[in-house]
Design an enzyme around this catalytic site. Structure first.
Site, short mmCIF file in Angstrom:
data_model
loop_
_atom_site.label_atom_id
_atom_site.label_comp_id
_atom_site.label_asym_id
_atom_site.label_seq_id
_atom_site.Cartn_x
_atom_site.Cartn_y
_atom_site.Cartn_z
N HIS A 1 -13.29 17.56 -35.79
CA HIS A 1 -12.59 18.12 -34.63
C HIS A 1 -13.19 17.60 -33.33
CE1 HIS A 1 -11.97 21.24 -31.51
NE2 HIS A 1 -10.74 21.21 -31.98
N GLY B 1 -5.91 20.11 -34.90
CA GLY B 1 -6.52 21.41 -35.12
C GLY B 1 -5.95 22.52 -34.28
N ARG C 1 -9.12 1.54 7.42
CA ARG C 1 -9.19 2.73 8.29
C ARG C 1 -10.23 2.46 9.38
NH1 ARG C 1 -8.71 5.59 3.01
NH2 ARG C 1 -7.04 7.13 3.14
N MET D 1 -2.81 23.84 -34.23
CA MET D 1 -1.85 24.77 -34.81
C MET D 1 -2.14 25.00 -36.28
SD MET D 1 1.45 23.81 -32.62
CE MET D 1 1.38 22.20 -33.31
N SER E 1 4.17 1.53 5.46
CA SER E 1 3.23 1.81 4.37
C SER E 1 3.23 3.32 4.19
CB SER E 1 1.84 1.31 4.73
OG SER E 1 0.96 1.64 3.68
N CYS F 1 -0.30 3.29 0.67
CA CYS F 1 -1.75 3.21 0.78
C CYS F 1 -2.42 4.56 0.60
CB CYS F 1 -2.15 2.58 2.10
SG CYS F 1 -1.60 3.52 3.53
N GLY G 1 2.01 6.76 3.53
CA GLY G 1 0.75 7.51 3.48
C GLY G 1 1.02 8.76 2.67
N LYS H 1 4.25 14.34 -37.83
CA LYS H 1 3.89 14.37 -39.25
C LYS H 1 5.13 14.25 -40.13
CE LYS H 1 0.47 16.84 -40.58
NZ LYS H 1 -0.40 17.98 -40.76
N ARG I 1 2.74 23.24 -43.08
CA ARG I 1 1.93 22.56 -42.07
C ARG I 1 2.71 22.36 -40.78
NH1 ARG I 1 -2.17 19.33 -44.65
NH2 ARG I 1 -2.06 19.60 -46.90
N TYR J 1 4.22 -3.58 -2.58
CA TYR J 1 2.83 -3.55 -3.03
C TYR J 1 2.31 -2.11 -3.07
CZ TYR J 1 1.49 -2.87 1.88
OH TYR J 1 1.35 -2.36 3.14
N ARG K 1 -0.10 8.13 -39.32
CA ARG K 1 0.45 8.03 -37.96
C ARG K 1 -0.27 6.87 -37.27
NH1 ARG K 1 -2.88 13.31 -35.96
NH2 ARG K 1 -4.83 12.36 -36.56
C1 PEP Z 1 -2.33 8.94 3.79
O1 PEP Z 1 -2.11 9.90 4.51
O2 PEP Z 1 -1.84 8.78 2.66
C2 PEP Z 1 -3.26 7.89 4.23
C3 PEP Z 1 -3.42 6.78 3.53
O3 PEP Z 1 -3.98 8.12 5.34
P1 PEP Z 1 -5.24 9.09 5.39
O4 PEP Z 1 -5.60 9.42 3.98
O5 PEP Z 1 -6.32 8.33 6.08
O6 PEP Z 1 -4.74 10.24 6.15
#
Ligand code: PEP
Ligand code: MG
Length: 902
Positions: free
Chosen positions: A459, A107, A582, A109, A786, A854, A788, A29, A98, A874, A343
């Site tokens: 509000h 709302g 999976r 504060m 990858s 993943c 997990g 503000k 204010r 990725y 704002r």
């Molecule tokens: C993980 O552990 O992040 C994974 C992708 O495998 P899962 O969730 O199947 O254990």
């Protein structure tokens, strides 16, 4: 304006000294008031006390050295500029005090208006207002009420009660029917209430009023509702609030005065035009609280054309200056327009996309900036389903579509009940006349919010939009009776527990549960939109921004999919491969029996038979997926969970055996199963015989899967298709595990692939902390990693991923140990560090090592930015989150300034 010329730390800034980029120091503000002042717009003069002063006060419990003197100097300068003294008996300067934090906390504060009024100056104010006694006494009673409640914690209901009593003695419901004498009487009554609760008289010294009000604003930063709001909105707890001391201007001086709020575009849909509410003869808080019904801003053109024209030109100027939708609060005092706030305005998800697209068309921003102005959470909201309406459903009321979405649930009338029922797993709709900050808990718990009063800026509306929660406000056909726990509408009564449906886009309210249909944005992604909708502004904006994001992003986006159908859907959503298939999901249903045979096998022959029976099934699964992905990479993970997950539960088996024995039936098979379940029982199955360990312990299991993958790829290629399989080994903690599996797999692959041209990569998940810390060694045996992050979070924190979120995370969130579950958004400092180490050391050992993620974090907006930063190739996430990941990957690529689009 001159601050004190000393070397002491500067805690107070005149409006002419700040600018819009000083939000950290002056709050949103204050920074914007300064910006408008410097633009030459009509802002009532004033000054801002910095967030640093608040932080110092909250840390030590007292005002920092130098603050009092700086306030005095700025106050004197303000008095000189206005030609009035604070609380002067003859012609008082009055100020509002204010709050204003860096991020808007609607709302949450405190504000105290009319500071400087006392028993003498109220007379001077009346004289200066043209012998307007009514106005002066009304202003005074407002001061005592706000000051009492805010600064001295006098219960607000007591003031409300005294006001109601005077009105009922007068036989009216309307404040405007009270005359000066009534209000003078009310001031006396309020003073008594004040004295009763505080043990002292209402302070008559203007400077004391000011100091106490400033202190109360500082303290309101830590009020319970503010703390709760910050947690919900993920606003850091240590920012503190600035305090703005602003010359009072009055919208309640008569019919030629008034107050309003406005948006430079529709914050609901993004449509161009002027949107706002106006209330004649009223002060600002009357509009925001939705206490009296406002008129549309366009009415102001009729009431006061010159102010209206000036307002429109200021709004155009602000949009151009901020290059964005602005929201504005203004007051007209006897035909003179004053800007009280502006704002960059909050908006719905749809409006965010539409406005970003429009601003590019208007040449105000470029496409990178447009991408920066939207986010994945908004896109996710637009992918929610909407109500499917046909003749069966007629709206019983129409209010204002204050925050979009479609919500059905049981009606509740109090925040407490909303929390209670939600905890039992019910969907609830919180129905109130209007909400106030005390309803925050209930609003969080509810699926939707319905109010009978208040506009788009009430509000309920502002807070619901911020939360992304469906809200219909101002449905005034609904008569809400909170004590009786019911509302009536169109001659019908709806009791607590009855189901209603509300549409936050159209503002319509339905009795009963209305079925839902998919969103246009989802249909656009799926390519199933009919021509009529392809060209709607939202779809056009989403298309444009997504195309730009795809052009900019460095991260590829893959999907987690185990079936051909999921793979196909994810491709339509833009997935560029499968990052996690999976395979355990392929062992369910009628294949479970084969797994049982595998587990029960006593001799090699029996086991081989079971595996041989599974092989063609697996091959068919993979063929379908490879065909759907048509040459995009497909990461197939070898079986991961403990095998006893495929067996019936111990209790069920024990009962079956007992019952069958009782009946004299043959129980050999059940007994064998029961014995196997007992034998395989693990105290900590997530740390037990799973992942790569299964492959090393159960001969032929991984080999069967590897063969199925390779054979499927060869079959697809021989049929003229393309296949890019990547075999992924789960739960590796030591390179030797991977080397063993790899040696066996390579042999099978070489045998199956022959001269087909199929290439199969072999890599591993990094989901055990030891794997992350020895990534350099593991990379020697892996063509890709990858991450997990589900298991890496589980094992990094030692949190059982299936238990802790429901069990105790609320406490961790309450204590601020983390602001969001580390299973939802990557813990950058801990688990994220493991990812960073593994990425760096893996790539050092094997340049060009392919890196992805993943775990669930692959589709979380904040986490996607982290994965971009650490240089992964990725992210992979569930099909529905693929568009969100694409958008955020694009944003991460263009976001160079680290700024926050909140
Ligand atoms: C993980 O552990 O992040 C994974 C992708 O495998 P899962 O969730 O199947 O254990
Ligand atoms: Mg895992």
């Amino acid at each position: 304006m001159a601050a004190q010329e000393t070397d002491e730390h500067k805690y107070v800034y005149d409006f002419s000294e700040g600018n819009k980029d000083l939000k950290d120091l002056l709050g949103g503000k204050g920074a914007n008031l300064a910006e408008m002042t410097n633009l030459g717009l009509p802002v009532p003069p004033g000054f801002t006390i910095t967030t640093e002063a608040c932080q110092a006060y909250l840390a030590t419990g007292r005002e920092p050295d130098g603050l009092a003197g700086q306030i005095e100097a700025h106050l004197q300068a303000l008095e000189r500029e206005m030609g009035k003294r604070l609380g002067d008996p003859g012609d008082p300067l009055l100020v509002s005090v204010r709050s204003g934090a860096k991020f808007s906390m609607p709302g949450m504060m405190e504000t105290v208006l009319n500071v400087g009024l006392n028993d003498q100056s109220v007379v001077g104010l009346a004289a200066q207002a043209g012998q307007n006694d009514r106005f002066a006494w009304d202003s005074y009673r407002r001061l005592i009420q706000m000051f009492g409640k805010t600064v001295c914690e006098v219960p607000g209901e007591e003031f409300e009660h005294a006001l109601d009593e005077i009105k009922s003695a007068k036989g009216t419901h309307n404040d405007l029917d009270l005359d000066a004498d009534d209000l003078r009487g009310l001031v006396d009554a309020y003073k008594k209430i004040f004295a009763k609760h505080t043990g002292r008289d209402f302070p008559q010294q203007p400077r004391e009023q000011l100091d106490l009000a400033i202190r109360a604003v500082f303290e309101s930063w830590n009020a319970e509702r503010a703390v709760l709001y910050r947690r919900q909105e993920r606003i850091p707890a240590d920012l503190g609030t600035a305090v703005n001391v602003v010359t009072m201007v009055f919208g309640n001086l008569g019919p030629d005065s008034g107050t309003g709020v406005a948006f430079t575009r529709d914050p609901g849909s993004g449509a161009q035009g002027i949107y706002g509410d106006y209330l004649a003869n009223a002060q600002g808080e009357d509009v925001v609280a939705g206490i009296r019904n406002t008129v549309p801003l366009q009415e102001l053109e009729r009431l006061d054309k010159s102010s209206y024209d000036e307002l429109l030109s200021i709004m155009a100027r602000l949009e151009e200056h901020y290059r964005d939708l602005c929201d504005i609060e203004f007051t007209i005092e006897r035909g003179k327009l004053w800007m009280l706030q502006t704002r960059v305005g909050k908006r719905t998800a749809a409006a965010a996309f539409v406005i970003a697209g429009q601003l590019v068309d208007e040449g105000l921003i470029d496409e990178d900036e447009a991408l920066h102005r939207v986010n994945g959470a908004q896109l996710a909201q637009l992918m929610f389903p909407r109500f499917q309406l046909d003749h069966e459903f007629e709206a019983v009321a129409t209010g204002i579509g204050a925050s979009p979405g479609a919500a059905s649930g049981k009606v509740v009338f109090t925040s407490a009940r909303a929390v209670e029922l939600a905890a039992e797993g019910e969907s609830v709709i919180l129905v109130r006349r209007e909400t106030n900050p005390d309803d925050l808990n209930g609003m969080i718990a509810a699926k939707g919010i319905l109010t009978s009063r208040g506009g788009k800026t009430s509000h309920a509306a502002v807070v619901a939009r911020g939360m992304g929660k469906t809200c219909v406000s101002g449905a005034d056909e609904i008569d809400v009776n909170v004590p009786a726990k019911r509302f009536t509408v169109a001659g019908q009564t709806v009791d607590e527990g009855d189901v209603v449906s509300i549409d936050g886009t159209t503002g319509k309210v339905y009795l009963g549960e209305v079925p839902v249909m998919p969103s246009e944005v989802v249909q656009y992604f799926e390519g199933s939109l009919d021509d009529e909708h392809v060209d709607n502004p939202l779809v056009r904006a989403v298309h444009r921004i997504m195309t730009h994001a795809d052009g900019k992003r460095r991260l590829a986006v893959r999907t987690n999919a185990d079936t051909g159908a999921d793979a196909a859907r994810a491709r339509r959503f833009g997935a560029e491969g499968i990052g996690l298939c999976r395979t355990e999901h392929m062992f369910l249903g009628d294949r479970r029996e084969l797994v049982e045979r595998l587990i029960l096998a006593r001799a090699e022959g029996e086991r081989d038979e079971a595996l041989a029976a599974l092989l063609p099934m697996q091959r068919a699964d993979f063929e379908e997926i490879f065909r759907e992905m048509d040459g995009l990479p497909v990461t197939v993970r070898l079986i991961d969970p403990p095998l006893h997950e495929f067996l019936p539960p111990l209790e069920q088996l024990a009962v079956n055996v007992a019952v069958a024995q009782e009946r004299g039936e043959d129980v050999a098979k059940e007994e064998a199963l029961l014995a196997a379940v007992r034998r395989m029982h693990e105290e900590n199955p997530m740390l037990g015989l799973r992942g790569v360990r299964l492959g090393l312990v159960i001969p032929g299991l991984f080999a069967m899967q590897v063969r199925a993958i390779a054979e499927a790829a060869v079959a697809v290629v021989r049929a003229g298709g393309k296949a890019c399989p990547e075999i992924m080994v789960p739960l590796v903690g030591a390179v030797q595990e991977l080397e063993t599996v790899r040696a066996e797999a390579e042999k099978i692959i070489a045998e199956v692939v022959g001269d087909s041209g199929v290439e199969v990569l072999i890599g591993t998940m990094i989901e055990v902390p030891r794997a992350a810390l020895t990534a350099g060694q593991i990379a020697e045996a892996a063509e890709f990693f990858s991450f997990g992050t589900n298991d890496l979070t589980q094992m990094g924190w030692g949190f059982s991923r299936d238990d802790v979120e429901g069990a105790f995370f609320w406490r961790y969130l309450e204590l601020g140990i983390f602001g969001i579950s580390p299973f939802e958004s990557i813990d950058r400092d801990g688990v994220g560090r493991l990812v960073r180490i593994a990425a760096e050391e893996g790539r050092a050992a094997r340049p060009g090592l392919k890196l992805g993620v993943c775990g669930e974090h692959g589709g979380d907006p904040d986490s996607v930015h982290f994965f971009h930063e650490v240089g992964l190739d990725y992210v992979s996430c569930s099909p529905f989150r693929v568009p969100v990941a694409r958008l955020e990957a694009g944003r991460a690529a263009v976001q160079t300034d680290g700024s926050d689009s909140r």
